[in-house]
Structure formats: structure tokens, C-alpha cells
Motif scaffolding. Sequence first.
Motif, PDB file in Angstrom:
ATOM      1  N   VAL A   1       2.143   5.736  -3.524  1.00 28.72           N
ATOM      2  CA  VAL A   1       1.676   4.086  -3.831  1.00 28.72           C
ATOM      3  C   VAL A   1       2.207   3.268  -4.744  1.00 28.72           C
ATOM      4  O   VAL A   1       2.051   3.653  -5.617  1.00 28.72           O
ATOM      5  CB  VAL A   1      -0.026   4.370  -4.175  1.00 28.72           C
ATOM      6  CG1 VAL A   1      -0.598   3.480  -4.094  1.00 28.72           C
ATOM      7  CG2 VAL A   1      -0.961   5.135  -3.167  1.00 28.72           C
TER       8      VAL A   1
ATOM      9  N   ASN B   1       0.745  -1.201  -0.307  1.00 28.38           N
ATOM     10  CA  ASN B   1      -0.151  -0.420  -0.242  1.00 28.38           C
ATOM     11  C   ASN B   1       0.899   1.200   0.023  1.00 28.38           C
ATOM     12  O   ASN B   1       0.169   2.153  -0.990  1.00 28.38           O
ATOM     13  CB  ASN B   1      -1.398  -0.096   1.032  1.00 28.38           C
ATOM     14  CG  ASN B   1      -2.350  -0.856   1.012  1.00 28.38           C
ATOM     15  OD1 ASN B   1      -2.407  -1.629   0.088  1.00 28.38           O
ATOM     16  ND2 ASN B   1      -2.107  -1.457   2.561  1.00 28.38           N
ATOM     17  N   SER B   2       2.245   1.480   0.377  1.00 30.86           N
ATOM     18  CA  SER B   2       2.858   2.646   0.585  1.00 30.86           C
ATOM     19  C   SER B   2       3.837   2.024   0.884  1.00 30.86           C
ATOM     20  O   SER B   2       4.922   1.063   1.298  1.00 30.86           O
ATOM     21  CB  SER B   2       2.608   3.525   1.937  1.00 30.86           C
ATOM     22  OG  SER B   2       2.257   2.616   3.103  1.00 30.86           O
TER      23      SER B   2
END
Length: 170
Positions: free
Chosen positions: A145, A45-46
Motif C-alpha cells: 500500500v 491503492n497498491s
Amino acid sequence: HYDTIVVGVGGMGSAAVAHLASRGQSVLGLERYDIPHEMGSSHGNSRIIRRAQAERPAYVPFIDRAYELWRDLDEESDDKLLHQTGSVHASLLGQEAFEGARESCEQFDIDHEVLDAAALHERFPGYDLPAEYMAVYQPDGGFLVPESCIVAHVNRAHANGADIRAREQV
């Protein structure tokens, strides 16, 4: 025949293919898995990004250029890539995380605040550090992202004529 062949079209490879193609190179990108995929370091996700570099302040000019490039890619992407939420480096006085981040901010005039553990907790209740800790808050920090970044780079590469092949082993 290609000017350049990039093996691996993850976070680094997709950017390399995109930038080479945008400079007029004939580029082939080869990826063993799908694009994106979960088999490398650029999934999930990140990934954090921050201007202050505790480990080596000399990296700040490179990070500043990276921010420019991420903003540029973000503008042409359908997905939001760069999220500037702020970031925190915290440690005991004299330790690298705090001292290096503060040095980066001071040396390169990066907007920041120095907070003790109590002030950090009051402002960001998720942080509950020991009282003797100090923190550098940098509002420019945030996250990317990664999988959307890969897709955006691949889209840019395709738009500039690159040939990218997924599920192809070397």
C-alpha cells in the motif's frame, strides 16, 4: 547543515530518508507537495511485489532484501503495508513473462507452481487466458500500500531525527 538532503519524499525518497536517519545521518527531506500526494508514481491503492523477476532473475536477491525490510517496517506501522496474496506471470511459452519468472523461481528456489491456462482459470477464475498460455504462480507475491508505506517511512525517519518538510520547493 545536513549530511544528506533528499529531494522528493515519495516512495523512494521517504525510504532513503528513513534508512539514512536510522544509520545516524543528519537528513533533510524536502517534498514539494503534501506527504503523501497524488502527483508522483507512489500514490494509489497498491503496487505489486513479487520475488520472481521475469525481466532479470539477478534482481531476486535485492527483492529478498526488500521483503525483509518491508516486513520490518510493517511490524512497526499502524497500517498493514505488505499483503502476500500470490502473484501470476503469464504469457506464451518462449516469452519473457513466463520463461523469465520460471527461470527466477528455479534459479533461486522460489516456491512456485507452473499452470496452463485452464488450470489457472480453474484456480483463479478471474484469469481467462488463451489456451496456449502458461503461467507461473508464486505464493509469496502480493502488493504494498504505497501511501501507507510512505507515511511509515516518514514516521521512522522522524523517530530517528530526520527533518522532513512538505510543501517546500527546491
